[in-house]
Enzyme design. Structure first.
Site, short mmCIF file in Angstrom:
data_model
loop_
_atom_site.label_atom_id
_atom_site.label_comp_id
_atom_site.label_asym_id
_atom_site.label_seq_id
_atom_site.Cartn_x
_atom_site.Cartn_y
_atom_site.Cartn_z
N HIS A 295 11.87 44.36 16.74
CA HIS A 295 12.77 44.76 17.83
C HIS A 295 13.26 43.51 18.54
O HIS A 295 13.36 43.49 19.77
CB HIS A 295 12.05 45.71 18.80
CG HIS A 295 11.88 47.11 18.30
ND1 HIS A 295 11.95 48.22 19.10
CD2 HIS A 295 11.65 47.59 17.05
CE1 HIS A 295 11.74 49.31 18.37
NE2 HIS A 295 11.55 48.95 17.14
N HIS B 293 18.59 51.32 16.92
CA HIS B 293 17.19 51.05 16.66
C HIS B 293 16.97 49.53 16.57
O HIS B 293 16.68 48.90 17.57
CB HIS B 293 16.77 51.80 15.39
CG HIS B 293 15.31 51.78 15.12
ND1 HIS B 293 14.68 52.69 14.32
CD2 HIS B 293 14.34 50.91 15.51
CE1 HIS B 293 13.38 52.42 14.26
NE2 HIS B 293 13.16 51.36 14.96
N HIS C 295 10.12 44.44 9.96
CA HIS C 295 10.87 45.22 10.96
C HIS C 295 10.50 44.71 12.34
O HIS C 295 9.33 44.61 12.68
CB HIS C 295 10.50 46.70 10.83
CG HIS C 295 11.03 47.54 11.95
ND1 HIS C 295 12.35 47.49 12.35
CD2 HIS C 295 10.43 48.45 12.76
CE1 HIS C 295 12.52 48.33 13.37
NE2 HIS C 295 11.38 48.92 13.63
N ASP D 159 23.99 30.17 5.78
CA ASP D 159 22.80 29.63 5.10
C ASP D 159 21.82 30.73 4.73
O ASP D 159 20.98 30.54 3.85
CB ASP D 159 22.09 28.61 6.00
CG ASP D 159 22.79 27.25 6.01
OD1 ASP D 159 23.58 26.98 5.09
OD2 ASP D 159 22.54 26.46 6.94
N SER E 8 3.91 53.92 11.66
CA SER E 8 4.73 55.13 11.58
C SER E 8 6.03 54.88 10.82
O SER E 8 6.67 55.82 10.35
CB SER E 8 5.02 55.67 12.99
OG SER E 8 5.53 54.65 13.81
N TYR F 184 19.96 22.35 -1.83
CA TYR F 184 19.29 22.14 -0.56
C TYR F 184 17.79 22.11 -0.82
O TYR F 184 17.29 22.85 -1.67
CB TYR F 184 19.64 23.27 0.39
CG TYR F 184 19.02 23.15 1.76
CD1 TYR F 184 19.69 22.49 2.79
CD2 TYR F 184 17.77 23.71 2.02
CE1 TYR F 184 19.12 22.38 4.05
CE2 TYR F 184 17.20 23.60 3.28
CZ TYR F 184 17.87 22.94 4.29
OH TYR F 184 17.30 22.84 5.54
#
Lengths: 233, 233, 233, 233
Positions: free
Chosen positions: D99, D171, D97, D122, D77, D229
């Site tokens: 949570h 969110h 994405h 970093d 969604s 690095y």
């Protein structure tokens, strides 16, 4: 020639539960299992890695004199504390000492763990107390024995069958119970209620202890003659 | 043609302990193991995944010049910091650098880790200090070497055999010990006492460091000639 | 002669999810699964170790009278609370009770879990409420039944299909859903949003609940006739 | 007839990394992998259990129109948010994405994650910003597309190659990078620095961001033409 195989086996199994429940890190922590009739207790050897330990490594010590009765290794450096508690608190069979992190935080903060909910009530009949700081003299002389003494002093008006745990100030918890497995279960319960109490106080610094009535209900639902939790045995 | 197989093997094993103890995430962190007699130390290669690493990937570097003595990969970008510490703190054999989360929080907050209980006393003889902030010039020139210098400066009046760890401000901990395994053990102990200290300060923002007497008792129970913790070796 | 094998099986499987999701410690917590048509629900036996439990150990109880309809063991001591909820909240099929640590902290602090973000909105249509403290009389008489009553009282103006969880003050969460698996999923979601809310309030003690519009959007994206999350079934 | 097997495979593998790194619970979270040349991106299907998912379940969507180009399931969604970001931030190849709990806490608190130490430097060249709250109109119309718009608005004066993450208010985080694996790595780094920042602010509510000079040193040690690095590739 091994007279205490049963005691050493129970003690060994209980010690292994400490890392399983993540109650200890490194080699901190130890469990002892006593036998008042024979006047001895078995205890973890000092500084031995949990992964390497065998049942026969447990050390059997006289409750009265502290002398080693059976075993080739040095007993835990905390042995005199255990011995003092076995002498003072008649009827306890096993003692667990951990450095579990939330309980230690209360010990280092010099605060008892207040009884803020039913999880606590199910295990401990009121606040788990913290000892006073030890004096320099106590630390410099028989340190581990005196650690036992400040615990006993703190329990002058507390029944060790109702509150089965204590926090030694700047150190950590000692917990006792009717078997090696139960002492470790109570040490785990203590760590859980310590974490819950810390988070509760973060959300509400003025959180009140549970009413006496609720404490009584929950504790005696699980302990004593009128308990109705669990199965009939 | 491999002259440093022993050093590389100890260094490799110690580096693998970092993810096992959850002291590092991603590719942060590194352990070096030195040999003062041969004037070299082995160190983790830069940015290599712990799961892919082999003993032979360790890079051997000259303590004096920083030149690569053996190895095909680039050494850790923190190599000059390790080299500076090997030069300044005679007698240390291994250095562990982590980004363990609670120790980093103290470093980022610019606070040392106060000695609030016996878990701390068992490992570090007093507060684990934090360095001053580095100047722009230090950052812009030989940054990693200057990181070593601010550590050395901070230890002007501290014995690195008694306090075997430091927090670099806004960065994280460097920890040292007599072997690769011990340096990592001390890094784990540091993270544990950092977590305990943070929780203690949450419960009691005015918590006091332990009395000198208790600190002395616990530290020297485990370290030095008069220790009585663990087994006779 | 087993008439409720389906119910006991679903109940057993749902109870096993509690330790898998680390929602319970020791023997705390329980799940029931009801069948309104047959007027019964299955529930975990009291104080039985999760590792030892078998499907046939589940106890089937009458929704109306509380009598045991099938099963040899004592049902959970919380059974009257479940029974009260099955009676009052028509349409719920399963109830999960845990002592998950962050949700318990809110219950002990006497605070509801405010709806601070979309993770919360996806599961609960607004603040998860906390009950009032129980009176001494409620505790001393039919304690577990009265626990159900204070929940029902708290939901006088809340739709239990929109807010499917409650915190019993000084105790912990009860959560319900359309199946054993869903009730446990909601209990897990509750613990997650409790942890997120605690950390949010630490960063911003004045954090505001999400706007009504966002709450509505997220909740009904996942629930009800117009949902468009997930796959068409 | 499968034209996007490579994209779907990379997308599938990256999505599986989310539960492995404990960045998501339940079915929250998703990763997309785009191909600007072909004008499409692959994304996780909506509400599908990570344990059941197959590479061929990934849904391929047109970057320009949002139409499904290949795949039998409904896309996440959140697909319009991903699509908006692919359009606005030229050069990003993958978006994750989650949570994750500490990053969500900052999003719910309405605070950006300040750059308090080198772990942050970093990965992210400065504070990870939080968006403004969305208006009711934005929420009620094309909610997920408008979520993308508030992110783009927030980056009006930020270079999305230097700050590769954002917190959507109330969110949670969206994070991007040059491959599916890298986007997830950055999402993990974000969660780590969020945890460190929260603990730092607990120890020192007035902790200052790192000096510009240190930020520059660390970020460009790892990113861009002058990085030193890791290994030469």
């Amino acid at each position: 020639m091994c007279h205490y195989a049963d005691l050493k086996s129970e003690c060994f199994e209980a010690n292994l539960l400490l890392p399983q429940h993540k109650l200890i890190d490194l080699t901190f922590g130890n469990v002892s299992v006593g036998d008042a009739a024979r006047g001895v207790f078995a205890i973890k050897p000092s500084g031995v890695d949990y992964a390497q330990m065998k049942p026969d490594d447990m050390v059997v010590v006289s409750m009265e004199t502290g002398e080693i009765v059976e075993g080739k290794l040095r007993p835990s450096s905390d042995t005199p504390t255990h011995r003092r508690l076995f002498q003072a608190f008649a009827g306890i069979r096993s003692i667990a000492h951990t450095h579990s992190r939330n309980a230690v935080a209360f010990a280092q903060a010099g605060r008892g763990i207040p009884c803020l909910g039913t999880t606590h009530c199910d295990y401990f009949y009121g606040e788990v107390p913290v000892t006073r700081a030890m004096t320099d003299e106590e630390v410099q002389t028989a340190y581990e024995w005196e650690t036992g003494n400040v615990i006993v002093e703190r329990f002058a008006e507390i029944d060790p069958r109702e509150i089965t745990a204590v926090l030694v100030k700047n150190h950590g918890p000692f917990v006792w119970g009717p078997s090696g497995a139960k002492a470790v279960e109570y040490a785990l319960a203590l760590e859980i209620v310590a974490e819950m109490a810390m988070k509760t106080l973060q959300l509400n610094p003025n959180a009140e202890p549970v009413p006496a009535c609720l404490l009584k209900k929950h504790f005696f639902r699980k302990h004593g003659a009128d308990c109705y939790y669990g199965q009939v045995r």
